[in-house]
Design a protein around this motif. Structure first.
Motif, PDB file in Angstrom:
ATOM      1  N   ARG A  95     -72.172  -6.590 -68.438  1.00 10.09           N
ATOM      2  CA  ARG A  95     -70.952  -6.953 -69.170  1.00 10.09           C
ATOM      3  C   ARG A  95     -70.011  -5.762 -69.260  1.00 10.09           C
ATOM      4  N   PHE A  96     -70.575  -4.583 -69.455  1.00 13.00           N
ATOM      5  CA  PHE A  96     -69.749  -3.382 -69.557  1.00 13.00           C
ATOM      6  C   PHE A  96     -69.106  -3.037 -68.215  1.00 13.00           C
ATOM      7  N   THR A  97     -69.893  -3.020 -67.146  1.00  8.83           N
ATOM      8  CA  THR A  97     -69.356  -2.615 -65.848  1.00  8.83           C
ATOM      9  C   THR A  97     -68.373  -3.636 -65.291  1.00  8.83           C
ATOM     10  N   ALA A  98     -68.481  -4.892 -65.706  1.00  5.01           N
ATOM     11  CA  ALA A  98     -67.490  -5.888 -65.295  1.00  5.01           C
ATOM     12  C   ALA A  98     -66.116  -5.528 -65.844  1.00  5.01           C
ATOM     13  N   GLU A  99     -66.098  -4.944 -67.032  1.00  6.33           N
ATOM     14  CA  GLU A  99     -64.834  -4.543 -67.646  1.00  6.33           C
ATOM     15  C   GLU A  99     -64.413  -3.150 -67.195  1.00  6.33           C
ATOM     16  N   HIS A 100     -65.401  -2.299 -66.860  1.00  5.44           N
ATOM     17  CA  HIS A 100     -65.107  -0.916 -66.461  1.00  5.44           C
ATOM     18  C   HIS A 100     -65.816  -0.619 -65.138  1.00  5.44           C
ATOM     19  N   PRO A 101     -65.327  -1.196 -64.048  1.00  5.41           N
ATOM     20  CA  PRO A 101     -66.036  -1.053 -62.764  1.00  5.41           C
ATOM     21  C   PRO A 101     -66.075   0.379 -62.240  1.00  5.41           C
ATOM     22  N   SER A 102     -65.199   1.256 -62.718  1.00  5.89           N
ATOM     23  CA  SER A 102     -65.204   2.638 -62.238  1.00  5.89           C
ATOM     24  C   SER A 102     -66.158   3.533 -63.013  1.00  5.89           C
ATOM     25  N   ALA A 103     -66.800   3.011 -64.068  1.00  2.43           N
ATOM     26  CA  ALA A 103     -67.738   3.814 -64.852  1.00  2.43           C
ATOM     27  C   ALA A 103     -68.924   4.229 -63.993  1.00  2.43           C
ATOM     28  N   VAL A 104     -69.391   5.453 -64.205  1.00  5.53           N
ATOM     29  CA  VAL A 104     -70.563   5.957 -63.491  1.00  5.53           C
ATOM     30  C   VAL A 104     -71.805   5.500 -64.239  1.00  5.53           C
ATOM     31  N   VAL A 105     -72.667   4.755 -63.586  1.00  8.18           N
ATOM     32  CA  VAL A 105     -73.875   4.206 -64.205  1.00  8.18           C
ATOM     33  C   VAL A 105     -75.060   5.103 -63.874  1.00  8.18           C
ATOM     34  N   HIS A 147     -69.876  -2.333 -80.729  1.00  6.14           N
ATOM     35  CA  HIS A 147     -68.922  -1.248 -80.959  1.00  6.14           C
ATOM     36  C   HIS A 147     -68.597  -0.409 -79.720  1.00  6.14           C
ATOM     37  N   PRO A 148     -69.586   0.003 -78.900  1.00  3.69           N
ATOM     38  CA  PRO A 148     -69.208   0.846 -77.762  1.00  3.69           C
ATOM     39  C   PRO A 148     -68.303   0.139 -76.758  1.00  3.69           C
ATOM     40  N   TYR A 149     -68.367  -1.180 -76.693  1.00  6.58           N
ATOM     41  CA  TYR A 149     -67.452  -1.912 -75.821  1.00  6.58           C
ATOM     42  C   TYR A 149     -66.017  -1.727 -76.305  1.00  6.58           C
ATOM     43  N   SER A 150     -65.835  -1.802 -77.626  1.00  7.17           N
ATOM     44  CA  SER A 150     -64.505  -1.556 -78.194  1.00  7.17           C
ATOM     45  C   SER A 150     -64.100  -0.099 -77.995  1.00  7.17           C
ATOM     46  N   ASP A 151     -65.050   0.827 -78.214  1.00  7.53           N
ATOM     47  CA  ASP A 151     -64.758   2.248 -78.041  1.00  7.53           C
ATOM     48  C   ASP A 151     -64.279   2.536 -76.620  1.00  7.53           C
ATOM     49  N   ALA A 152     -64.935   1.916 -75.643  1.00  9.82           N
ATOM     50  CA  ALA A 152     -64.633   2.213 -74.243  1.00  9.82           C
ATOM     51  C   ALA A 152     -63.225   1.786 -73.865  1.00  9.82           C
ATOM     52  N   ARG A 153     -62.721   0.755 -74.504  1.00 14.66           N
ATOM     53  CA  ARG A 153     -61.368   0.293 -74.159  1.00 14.66           C
ATOM     54  C   ARG A 153     -60.324   1.349 -74.502  1.00 14.66           C
ATOM     55  N   THR A 154     -60.582   2.123 -75.540  1.00 16.18           N
ATOM     56  CA  THR A 154     -59.691   3.237 -75.856  1.00 16.18           C
ATOM     57  C   THR A 154     -60.025   4.454 -75.012  1.00 16.18           C
ATOM     58  N   LEU A 155     -61.300   4.781 -74.871  1.00 16.67           N
ATOM     59  CA  LEU A 155     -61.707   5.976 -74.133  1.00 16.67           C
ATOM     60  C   LEU A 155     -61.290   5.930 -72.669  1.00 16.67           C
ATOM     61  N   ALA A 156     -61.280   4.733 -72.083  1.00 16.61           N
ATOM     62  CA  ALA A 156     -60.964   4.614 -70.658  1.00 16.61           C
ATOM     63  C   ALA A 156     -59.545   5.078 -70.344  1.00 16.61           C
ATOM     64  N   ARG A 157     -58.687   5.153 -71.345  1.00 16.66           N
ATOM     65  CA  ARG A 157     -57.321   5.619 -71.124  1.00 16.66           C
ATOM     66  C   ARG A 157     -57.255   7.132 -70.964  1.00 16.66           C
ATOM     67  N   TYR A 158     -58.322   7.830 -71.365  1.00 19.47           N
ATOM     68  CA  TYR A 158     -58.286   9.294 -71.410  1.00 19.47           C
ATOM     69  C   TYR A 158     -59.371   9.981 -70.603  1.00 19.47           C
ATOM     70  N   ALA A 159     -60.437   9.277 -70.262  1.00 15.67           N
ATOM     71  CA  ALA A 159     -61.608   9.981 -69.740  1.00 15.67           C
ATOM     72  C   ALA A 159     -62.331   9.181 -68.671  1.00 15.67           C
ATOM     73  N   GLU A 160     -63.082   9.904 -67.850  1.00 18.70           N
ATOM     74  CA  GLU A 160     -64.059   9.285 -66.968  1.00 18.70           C
ATOM     75  C   GLU A 160     -65.244   8.853 -67.827  1.00 18.70           C
ATOM     76  N   LEU A 161     -65.747   7.653 -67.589  1.00 17.00           N
ATOM     77  CA  LEU A 161     -66.838   7.129 -68.394  1.00 17.00           C
ATOM     78  C   LEU A 161     -68.146   7.163 -67.612  1.00 17.00           C
ATOM     79  N   VAL A 162     -69.174   7.661 -68.277  1.00 17.28           N
ATOM     80  CA  VAL A 162     -70.544   7.598 -67.776  1.00 17.28           C
ATOM     81  C   VAL A 162     -71.302   6.700 -68.739  1.00 17.28           C
TER      82      VAL A 162
END
Length: 301
Positions: free
Chosen positions: A38-48, A12-27
């Motif tokens: 797998r997550f960072t490959a799709e969202h390389p700008s996310a702060v880990v 579920h959070p992978y699906s959530d992030a696809r919508t959230l990435a349009r509006y917010a910085e992701l940590v």
């Protein structure tokens, strides 16, 4: 806006992030390196970040919490201390102990936990007068064969993630409680392994429910299914009406992921959860009671 994804324990959070990435910085925090990669490959700008505490220390405006069920109470307690809006991916509890630990937390009105189907376009806005209904039925079709391979074994373990009865059954119970309210109790439950003999739980289940206003309901859980779909049938004196929820061409929209995140973002901006915790608590109690009433059956001969 900054949103923390605290755990990636399910899909579920992978699906959530696809919508959230349009509006917010992701940590993002997730202890499993494969899931995190797998997550960072799709969202390389996310702060880990390496820990939940460090994720919360970044000062997120909202938190999407997705950790294995035994860890939800402690993780949610930490999130609550920040005052941030929080979406707990379903189910928030899968055992009596977990539910009682949640009951001891100061859960405020910007905490939401729900099946995404509540926000599916085919269901959102549907209302019913209990006086006009004889009975209701929810049917959940979602294959659980992946668990039979040993994947995410905690979800399939009754004392941890609740198994099919809880993790898939929540979709049906959620929809019925959304329509008929939280004054509901479990009247009976049964489960069986019809196909996937290596499961720790069941692949087929049924729950009987009764509301205080007298309406009865049935939740069918079909974990051996070639397709994913969900339906609600309202039985009236002179007719029956069925609403079907399917992913269609855009599952993130069709199954309600997008609508759920829209509701969460409203919470981030200060709105209360559109899903009252009294409803969530009632849903979890039905599921936990069903789990206690229906221990996994032996495989079919």
């Amino acid at each position: 806006m900054r949103i923390a994804l605290a755990g990636l324990a399910t899909s579920h959070p992978y699906s959530d992030a696809r919508t959230l990435a349009r509006y917010a910085e992701l940590v993002v925090w997730e202890p499993d390196p494969e899931r995190l990669g797998r997550f960072t490959a799709e969202h390389p700008s996310a702060v880990v970040v390496p820990t939940l505490a460090e994720a919360l220390a970044t000062g997120p405006d909202g938190v999407v919490l997705t950790v294995p069920n035994p860890g939800v109470p402690d993780a949610l307690a930490a999130v609550l201390e920040t005052g941030a809006a929080c979406f707990v991916n379903k189910p928030a509890a899968a055992s009596r102990d977990q539910l009682e630990r949640l009951d001891r937390l100061p859960i405020h009105d910007r905490v939401m936990s729900t099946s995404v189907l509540r926000f599916a376009p085919a269901f959102a806005g549907l209302t019913v007068d209990p006086a006009d209904v004889q009975a209701v039925r929810a049917t959940v079709r979602h294959d659980v064969g992946l668990w039979a391979t040993g994947y995410n074994a905690w979800q399939d373990t009754p004392g941890e993630g609740g198994g099919t009865m809880v993790t898939m059954g929540i979709h049906g119970v959620e929809l019925l409680v959304a329509l008929l309210g939280p004054d509901v109790r479990l009247a009976g439950a049964a489960g069986a392994r019809r196909h996937y003999g290596t499961l720790r739980s069941e692949d087929t289940g049924v729950m009987a429910l009764r509301w205080g206003h007298g309406v009865t309901g049935t939740v069918e859980v079909l974990g051996v299914s070639e397709g994913e779909s969900y339906s609600i049938t309202l039985h009236r004196r002179d007719s029956s009406e069925t609403v079907v929820i399917e992913g269609g061409d855009d599952p993130i929209q069709g199954l309600g992921y997008e609508g759920t995140i829209a509701a969460f973002l409203d919470m981030v901006k200060g709105a209360p959860s559109p899903v009252p915790w009294t409803q969530t608590r009632a849903i979890l109690d039905v599921l936990v009671t069903a789990r206690e009433s229906a221990p996994p059956a032996p495989p079919a001969a």
